[in-house]
Write a protein that holds these residues in place. Structure first.
Motif, PDB file in Angstrom:
ATOM      1  N   LEU A 106       0.822  -1.377  -0.026  1.00 44.96           N
ATOM      2  CA  LEU A 106      -0.023  -0.001   0.043  1.00 44.96           C
ATOM      3  C   LEU A 106       0.838   0.996  -0.050  1.00 44.96           C
ATOM      4  O   LEU A 106       0.673   2.290  -0.817  1.00 44.96           O
ATOM      5  CB  LEU A 106      -0.656   0.024   1.244  1.00 44.96           C
ATOM      6  CG  LEU A 106      -2.432  -0.878   1.238  1.00 44.96           C
ATOM      7  CD1 LEU A 106      -2.940  -0.926   2.406  1.00 44.96           C
ATOM      8  CD2 LEU A 106      -3.108  -0.144   0.016  1.00 44.96           C
ATOM      9  N   ILE A 107       2.028   1.387   0.839  1.00 47.73           N
ATOM     10  CA  ILE A 107       2.721   2.362   0.873  1.00 47.73           C
ATOM     11  C   ILE A 107       3.374   2.627  -0.454  1.00 47.73           C
ATOM     12  O   ILE A 107       3.567   3.935  -0.946  1.00 47.73           O
ATOM     13  CB  ILE A 107       3.766   2.357   2.082  1.00 47.73           C
ATOM     14  CG1 ILE A 107       3.305   2.576   3.305  1.00 47.73           C
ATOM     15  CG2 ILE A 107       5.076   3.178   1.784  1.00 47.73           C
ATOM     16  CD1 ILE A 107       4.243   1.910   4.512  1.00 47.73           C
ATOM     17  N   GLN A 108       3.850   1.589  -1.112  1.00 48.63           N
ATOM     18  CA  GLN A 108       4.306   1.804  -2.489  1.00 48.63           C
ATOM     19  C   GLN A 108       3.649   2.476  -3.497  1.00 48.63           C
ATOM     20  O   GLN A 108       3.968   3.511  -4.142  1.00 48.63           O
ATOM     21  CB  GLN A 108       5.002   0.293  -2.859  1.00 48.63           C
ATOM     22  CG  GLN A 108       6.063  -0.212  -2.230  1.00 48.63           C
ATOM     23  CD  GLN A 108       6.347  -1.652  -2.539  1.00 48.63           C
ATOM     24  OE1 GLN A 108       5.862  -2.121  -3.518  1.00 48.63           O
ATOM     25  NE2 GLN A 108       7.488  -2.261  -2.100  1.00 48.63           N
ATOM     26  N   LYS A 109       2.280   1.929  -3.384  1.00 49.51           N
ATOM     27  CA  LYS A 109       1.093   2.447  -4.265  1.00 49.51           C
ATOM     28  C   LYS A 109       0.720   4.058  -3.924  1.00 49.51           C
ATOM     29  O   LYS A 109       0.524   4.759  -4.777  1.00 49.51           O
ATOM     30  CB  LYS A 109      -0.167   1.704  -4.174  1.00 49.51           C
ATOM     31  CG  LYS A 109       0.098   0.272  -4.704  1.00 49.51           C
ATOM     32  CD  LYS A 109      -1.203  -0.603  -4.856  1.00 49.51           C
ATOM     33  CE  LYS A 109      -1.045  -1.705  -5.492  1.00 49.51           C
ATOM     34  NZ  LYS A 109       0.228  -2.764  -5.229  1.00 49.51           N
ATOM     35  N   PHE A 110       0.931   4.392  -2.541  1.00 50.42           N
ATOM     36  CA  PHE A 110       0.601   5.786  -2.054  1.00 50.42           C
ATOM     37  C   PHE A 110       1.672   6.629  -2.747  1.00 50.42           C
ATOM     38  O   PHE A 110       1.488   7.546  -3.151  1.00 50.42           O
ATOM     39  CB  PHE A 110       0.597   5.986  -0.826  1.00 50.42           C
ATOM     40  CG  PHE A 110      -0.495   4.973   0.134  1.00 50.42           C
ATOM     41  CD1 PHE A 110      -1.644   5.069  -0.589  1.00 50.42           C
ATOM     42  CD2 PHE A 110      -0.201   4.735   1.294  1.00 50.42           C
ATOM     43  CE1 PHE A 110      -2.732   4.435   0.244  1.00 50.42           C
ATOM     44  CE2 PHE A 110      -1.411   4.070   2.064  1.00 50.42           C
ATOM     45  CZ  PHE A 110      -2.465   3.995   1.379  1.00 50.42           C
ATOM     46  N   ASP A 111       2.854   6.126  -2.539  1.00 50.43           N
ATOM     47  CA  ASP A 111       4.075   6.926  -3.116  1.00 50.43           C
ATOM     48  C   ASP A 111       4.121   7.148  -4.804  1.00 50.43           C
ATOM     49  O   ASP A 111       4.333   8.067  -5.218  1.00 50.43           O
ATOM     50  CB  ASP A 111       5.475   6.125  -2.813  1.00 50.43           C
ATOM     51  CG  ASP A 111       5.563   6.126  -1.130  1.00 50.43           C
ATOM     52  OD1 ASP A 111       4.975   7.175  -0.525  1.00 50.43           O
ATOM     53  OD2 ASP A 111       6.410   5.367  -0.807  1.00 50.43           O
ATOM     54  N   ARG A 112       3.663   6.028  -5.455  1.00 53.35           N
ATOM     55  CA  ARG A 112       3.380   5.914  -7.020  1.00 53.35           C
ATOM     56  C   ARG A 112       2.723   7.177  -7.244  1.00 53.35           C
ATOM     57  O   ARG A 112       2.589   7.923  -8.285  1.00 53.35           O
ATOM     58  CB  ARG A 112       3.201   4.784  -7.541  1.00 53.35           C
ATOM     59  CG  ARG A 112       3.331   4.787  -8.789  1.00 53.35           C
ATOM     60  CD  ARG A 112       3.045   3.311  -9.489  1.00 53.35           C
ATOM     61  NE  ARG A 112       3.158   3.482 -11.006  1.00 53.35           N
ATOM     62  CZ  ARG A 112       1.997   3.636 -11.633  1.00 53.35           C
ATOM     63  NH1 ARG A 112       0.851   3.816 -11.170  1.00 53.35           N
ATOM     64  NH2 ARG A 112       2.310   3.608 -13.167  1.00 53.35           N
ATOM     65  N   HIS A 113       1.362   7.203  -6.480  1.00 52.27           N
ATOM     66  CA  HIS A 113       0.450   8.060  -6.970  1.00 52.27           C
ATOM     67  C   HIS A 113       0.380   9.598  -6.169  1.00 52.27           C
ATOM     68  O   HIS A 113      -0.334  10.338  -6.186  1.00 52.27           O
ATOM     69  CB  HIS A 113      -1.157   7.637  -6.997  1.00 52.27           C
ATOM     70  CG  HIS A 113      -1.284   6.500  -7.740  1.00 52.27           C
ATOM     71  ND1 HIS A 113      -1.770   6.594  -8.923  1.00 52.27           N
ATOM     72  CD2 HIS A 113      -1.172   5.149  -7.490  1.00 52.27           C
ATOM     73  CE1 HIS A 113      -1.951   5.345  -9.692  1.00 52.27           C
ATOM     74  NE2 HIS A 113      -1.564   4.420  -8.798  1.00 52.27           N
ATOM     75  N   LYS A 114       1.695   9.695  -5.476  1.00 52.74           N
ATOM     76  CA  LYS A 114       1.922  11.020  -4.705  1.00 52.74           C
ATOM     77  C   LYS A 114       0.820  11.000  -3.702  1.00 52.74           C
ATOM     78  O   LYS A 114       0.278  12.166  -3.787  1.00 52.74           O
ATOM     79  CB  LYS A 114       2.356  12.068  -5.804  1.00 52.74           C
ATOM     80  CG  LYS A 114       3.397  11.684  -6.573  1.00 52.74           C
ATOM     81  CD  LYS A 114       3.555  13.022  -7.710  1.00 52.74           C
ATOM     82  CE  LYS A 114       4.780  12.891  -8.480  1.00 52.74           C
ATOM     83  NZ  LYS A 114       5.098  11.734  -9.181  1.00 52.74           N
TER      84      LYS A 114
END
Length: 401
Positions: A106-114
């Motif tokens: 989830l954290i990786q996806k948050f970061d990817r979508h800023k």
């Protein structure tokens, strides 16, 4: 898409039975989300409007557990992950000192979508965070960690303060269409055509915002239809500081407004405020490079009854074919529906004004195209380009490019 959806969107994420729904009830002070000891009670994402002190009205989105199982569970997870593209801020709920691949994904996806986010250790009354769990989290992120209990509501004030410090100010600050363009006492002419697509008895959002923005800047509004604009100039001999018009009237209005008077469009000013304006400007210039067989993606961010005068589905495709003299193909995707065709199949993506979605939703909608180097534009800039007044229409915003 309803007007309330323009509020900041906050997504609640985490595993099943970690208390996501209970956390929403604690934040709202109401039992608005179904709570159960049975894991997987929440299925589809559920929205709830609330007021957060210091932020104002917001939309909380309760999502299904990221660890859901089975064929149906995979579909629920897909819907949960799709929410990330629509939100301004996220709360990642953990419990029982559990933090591993689900949370890291989830954290990786948050970061990817800023997407800004914070981590809430729910059920802290039952099991506070251990030091080794804190170290594991800090190895993966610098996000704030908040201890909280949905049952006792201990540290509710601390959670709200952390949320206020996490959600981007741009998602709840009052926006300005004309910031830096006009001063006190300036006369601004707003040319507002009334056609079959205009809301009955009302004006579209960018027009209303422009009127209010002129007032907020202590300037003077002159609001006319395109058929009366020239008559007003002749009778009053007034030279406006700025003229704004609907993009569909660019061709007509540009001929009656003297070149020395700055001219732009409602949708262009709105795009500057709400969208990736620099990318729009660069992408619009690619229109002249379109070739036979190129595919164009039209993104309508709202859903509405389609008429033969629909600007996105009929007028822009027809005008682009006539302007480029090329055999072009068009796909239309409405609302926030998934774009199923690979984005790299398109030579150009044209976004609508986006007056019924949030700023974050527009950026997320165009994220894949921009990242892949696919040119993007919007309705107003595209129409200005085809009318030969593109450079004039963006000139008032030259200092922002």
């Amino acid at each position: 898409m309803k007007g309330k959806d323009l509020k900041p969107h906050i997504g609640i994420f985490g595993r099943r039975n970690f208390g996501k729904s209970s956390l929403i009830n604690a934040l709202t002070g109401l039992d608005v989300a179904i709570v159960s000891d049975i894991a997987g009670t929440t299925t589809d994402p559920v929205k709830k409007s609330m007021e957060i002190f210091g932020i104002g009205p917001a939309i909380l989105i309760d999502t299904a557990g990221i660890d859901d199982q089975g064929d149906l569970g995979e579909k629920r997870i897909a819907k949960t992950l799709d929410v990330i593209k629509q939100i301004d801020c996220a709360i990642l709920v953990i419990a029982n000192n559990t933090f591993d691949e689900y949370e890291e994904s989830l954290i990786q996806k948050f970061d990817r979508h800023k997407v800004s986010y914070l981590i809430v250790n729910n059920k802290t009354d039952m099991e506070p965070l251990q030091n080794n769990t804190i170290r594991k989290i800090q190895q993966k992120t610098t996000a704030s960690i908040v201890e909280f209990s949905s049952v006792t509501r201990a540290n509710l004030d601390g959670l709200i303060e952390a949320l206020k410090g996490t959600i981007p100010e741009t998602s709840y600050q009052n926006p300005s269409l004309l910031k830096g363009l006009i001063n006190r006492g300036d006369i601004v002419m707003l040319i507002t055509p009334v056609d079959s697509e205009a809301p009955d008895g009302r004006m579209i959002l960018p027009q209303v915002m422009a009127i209010r923005d002129v007032l907020d800047n202590d300037a003077i509004n002159v609001v006319v239809k395109e058929t009366e604009a020239e008559l007003f100039l002749q009778k009053t001999d007034i030279k406006p500081r700025l003229v704004m018009t609907d993009s569909q009237a660019f061709g007509f209005v540009s001929k009656i407004i003297p070149d020395e008077i700055p001219l732009t469009g409602f949708s262009i000013a709105y795009a500057r405020m709400r969208g990736p304006f620099n990318e729009y400007v660069q992408g619009t210039r690619k229109i002249s490079q379109l070739k036979d067989g190129d595919k164009i993606l039209i993104l309508e961010s709202c859903t509405h009854q389609v008429s033969c005068e629909d600007i996105g589905r009929f007028k822009i495709p027809r005008w682009l074919k006539a302007y480029t003299k090329k055999q072009l193909e068009f796909d239309i995707v409405a609302g926030l529906n998934e774009i199923k065709t690979p984005i790299t199949d398109y030579a150009l993506v044209i976004q609508c004004g986006g007056c019924m979605v949030t700023r974050k939703q527009i950026f997320s909608r165009l994220f894949d195209a921009i990242e892949a180097g696919v040119p993007v534009s919007n309705y107003g800039l595209t129409i200005a380009y085809m009318n030969g007044i593109f450079e004039r229409a963006i000139a008032p915003f030259a200092n922002t490019l």
